[in-house]
Write a protein that holds these residues in place. Structure first.
Motif, mmCIF file in Angstrom:
data_model
loop_
_atom_site.group_PDB
_atom_site.id
_atom_site.type_symbol
_atom_site.label_atom_id
_atom_site.label_comp_id
_atom_site.label_asym_id
_atom_site.label_seq_id
_atom_site.Cartn_x
_atom_site.Cartn_y
_atom_site.Cartn_z
ATOM 1 N N ILE A 199 66.143 65.820 41.754
ATOM 2 C CA ILE A 199 65.785 67.210 41.463
ATOM 3 C C ILE A 199 66.982 67.967 40.897
ATOM 4 N N GLY A 200 68.159 67.749 41.476
ATOM 5 C CA GLY A 200 69.362 68.402 40.962
ATOM 6 C C GLY A 200 69.630 68.020 39.516
ATOM 7 N N LEU A 201 69.479 66.728 39.205
ATOM 8 C CA LEU A 201 69.698 66.255 37.841
ATOM 9 C C LEU A 201 68.677 66.867 36.888
ATOM 10 N N LYS A 202 67.395 66.860 37.270
ATOM 11 C CA LYS A 202 66.344 67.420 36.414
ATOM 12 C C LYS A 202 66.538 68.918 36.187
ATOM 13 N N ASP A 203 66.892 69.650 37.245
ATOM 14 C CA ASP A 203 67.108 71.089 37.106
ATOM 15 C C ASP A 203 68.252 71.388 36.141
ATOM 16 N N SER A 204 69.264 70.534 36.163
ATOM 17 C CA SER A 204 70.403 70.721 35.276
ATOM 18 C C SER A 204 70.030 70.507 33.813
ATOM 19 N N LEU A 205 69.067 69.621 33.571
ATOM 20 C CA LEU A 205 68.696 69.246 32.204
ATOM 21 C C LEU A 205 67.515 70.029 31.654
ATOM 22 N N GLN A 206 66.805 70.785 32.486
ATOM 23 C CA GLN A 206 65.497 71.303 32.099
ATOM 24 C C GLN A 206 65.521 72.334 30.976
ATOM 25 N N THR A 207 66.627 73.028 30.789
ATOM 26 C CA THR A 207 66.678 74.057 29.746
ATOM 27 C C THR A 207 67.090 73.478 28.398
ATOM 28 N N THR A 208 67.272 72.167 28.303
ATOM 29 C CA THR A 208 67.719 71.539 27.061
ATOM 30 C C THR A 208 66.654 70.567 26.553
ATOM 31 N N SER A 209 66.776 70.209 25.297
ATOM 32 C CA SER A 209 65.831 69.263 24.684
ATOM 33 C C SER A 209 66.412 67.858 24.777
ATOM 34 N N VAL A 210 66.090 67.167 25.859
ATOM 35 C CA VAL A 210 66.575 65.811 26.054
ATOM 36 C C VAL A 210 65.413 64.900 26.431
ATOM 37 N N SER A 211 65.611 63.610 26.201
ATOM 38 C CA SER A 211 64.646 62.606 26.647
ATOM 39 C C SER A 211 65.075 62.123 28.030
ATOM 40 N N PHE A 212 64.104 62.042 28.942
ATOM 41 C CA PHE A 212 64.446 61.671 30.327
ATOM 42 C C PHE A 212 63.432 60.662 30.850
ATOM 43 N N ARG A 213 63.939 59.550 31.381
ATOM 44 C CA ARG A 213 63.076 58.514 31.947
ATOM 45 C C ARG A 213 63.561 58.139 33.341
ATOM 46 N N GLU A 214 62.648 57.629 34.138
ATOM 47 C CA GLU A 214 62.985 57.166 35.487
ATOM 48 C C GLU A 214 62.521 55.729 35.677
ATOM 49 N N GLU A 215 63.312 54.962 36.398
ATOM 50 C CA GLU A 215 62.931 53.614 36.830
ATOM 51 C C GLU A 215 63.331 53.468 38.293
ATOM 52 N N SER A 216 62.518 52.793 39.065
ATOM 53 C CA SER A 216 62.862 52.552 40.467
ATOM 54 C C SER A 216 63.737 51.305 40.579
ATOM 55 N N GLY A 217 64.829 51.450 41.316
ATOM 56 C CA GLY A 217 65.717 50.312 41.558
ATOM 57 C C GLY A 217 65.788 49.916 43.012
ATOM 58 N N HIS A 218 65.035 50.624 43.873
ATOM 59 C CA HIS A 218 64.891 50.286 45.297
ATOM 60 C C HIS A 218 66.221 50.254 46.056
ATOM 61 N N TYR A 219 67.250 50.881 45.515
ATOM 62 C CA TYR A 219 68.581 50.899 46.129
ATOM 63 C C TYR A 219 69.172 49.496 46.291
ATOM 64 N N THR A 220 68.805 48.548 45.421
ATOM 65 C CA THR A 220 69.324 47.186 45.500
ATOM 66 C C THR A 220 69.971 46.775 44.173
ATOM 67 N N TYR A 221 70.846 45.794 44.237
ATOM 68 C CA TYR A 221 71.461 45.242 43.021
ATOM 69 C C TYR A 221 70.389 44.660 42.107
#
Length: 329
Positions: A199-221
């Motif tokens: 949420i902190g990352l998204k809030d920081s980026l929300q006023t700009t025109s950027v491409s944003f994607r998410e992937e789950s990594g399950h907190y593992t290598y």
């Protein structure tokens, strides 16, 4: 044949005091004169006597044991945390009962074990207690403090990194560098740790025109490695932000597997600053969690709640800092 173990009665007889005086002397010397305390300790040393912690716990109704619940011990962040907890609690006169949680949610057997051993308090790290588990601990007089996460309840205190601010500051750093294609590799979304960083990352980026994607990594290598391969199949990101360092290591190796350069083709940022992050093979730029401060505040809170009949629930967010290394320039 084994030698008979000396008892508190033997110590009392040799020191010329009552058995209750011996018990009080080994309970941090409470209500025992300095002269009497000296005699008791000399007698105990001569007889090779050491108090039975379990028996003393039955008398004092305190076991001087703290339960530590930890799930993902493969993540190097948590063994480092466990070592610091051991030292900090030892200095306070406590011993640790370690519970390696099987699942994200603490299960019934783990709750029962902590209650059966009559621990004075429980510190829960990367597992999530149910409201029922918290209520059962508290109904048995067991203090509970969460570490590195919180739950939306006023029933127990929590100490954690200021993850929202960390995510926000990482976003500002990315924007200042001119990146416009951004990816985030996350852990489980049902934890405050993951949610606040995202949420902190998204809030920081929300006023700009950027491409944003998410992937789950399950907190593992392994999860980080697979996420990197998926993210680089098409529309390659400029920067990948990872929810923890162990995923970032997987992302680094996945990006290299694609034949891409770091940071020239893709910049990578982790979170935690485990010792491996500074290794030359990774040299990971990462957000450093203030582990020492977090551990010390957690120990102070659990000790206060054990010693006090009435305590106020505290949620404490502690700021970390960005550590710049070779994966982000």
């Amino acid at each position: 044949m084994a030698t008979k173990k000396a008892t508190s009665m033997d110590v009392a007889k040799l020191a010329g005091v009552s058995q209750s005086s011996v018990s009080r002397a080994f309970g941090h010397g409470a209500n025992v004169s300095a002269e009497k305390h000296k005699r008791i300790m000399e007698a105990a040393a001569k007889l090779g006597y050491s108090p039975n912690a379990i028996a003393r716990g039955l008398i004092t109704r305190k076991t001087n044991m703290i339960g530590i619940v930890m799930r993902n011990i493969k993540n190097p962040f948590y063994p480092e945390v466990l070592e610091k907890f051991y030292q900090a609690l030892f200095e306070k006169g406590y011993h640790i009962l370690f519970i390696n949680a099987e699942n994200e949610k603490i299960n019934e057997d783990e709750v029962v074990k902590l209650i059966e051993y009559n621990v004075d308090g429980v510190i829960i790290t990367d597992a999530t207690p149910t409201l029922n588990a918290i209520e059962r601990f508290m109904s048995n007089g067991i203090a509970v403090v969460l570490f590195n996460r919180y739950v939306d309840t006023k029933q127990c205190s929590a100490v954690y990194c200021n993850n929202y601010q960390a995510g926000y500051d990482i976003g500002q750093l990315i924007l200042n560098k001119g990146f416009t294609n951004i990816a985030f590799v996350s852990g489980p979304m049902d934890t405050s740790t993951t949610r606040d960083r995202l949420i902190g990352l998204k809030d920081s980026l929300q006023t700009t025109s950027v491409s944003f994607r998410e992937e789950s990594g399950h907190y593992t290598y392994e999860g980080g490695y697979v996420a990197a391969l998926q993210l680089t199949e098409s529309n390659r990101p400029d920067v990948i932000v990872c929810g923890n360092d162990i995923m970032a290591f997987g992302v680094i190796d996945g990006v290299k597997k694609r034949g891409l350069r770091i940071p020239e083709d893709i910049a990578i940022i982790g979170f935690d600053d485990v010792s491996m992050a500074s290794w030359p093979s990774y040299a990971l730029t990462t957000w450093k969690q203030p582990i020492d401060d977090m551990v010390n505040e957690t120990v102070a809170l659990i000790c206060e709640e054990i010693d006090s009949e009435e305590t106020q629930t505290v949620h404490m967010a502690i700021d970390g800092q960005l550590i710049i290394r070779e994966t982000f320039r």
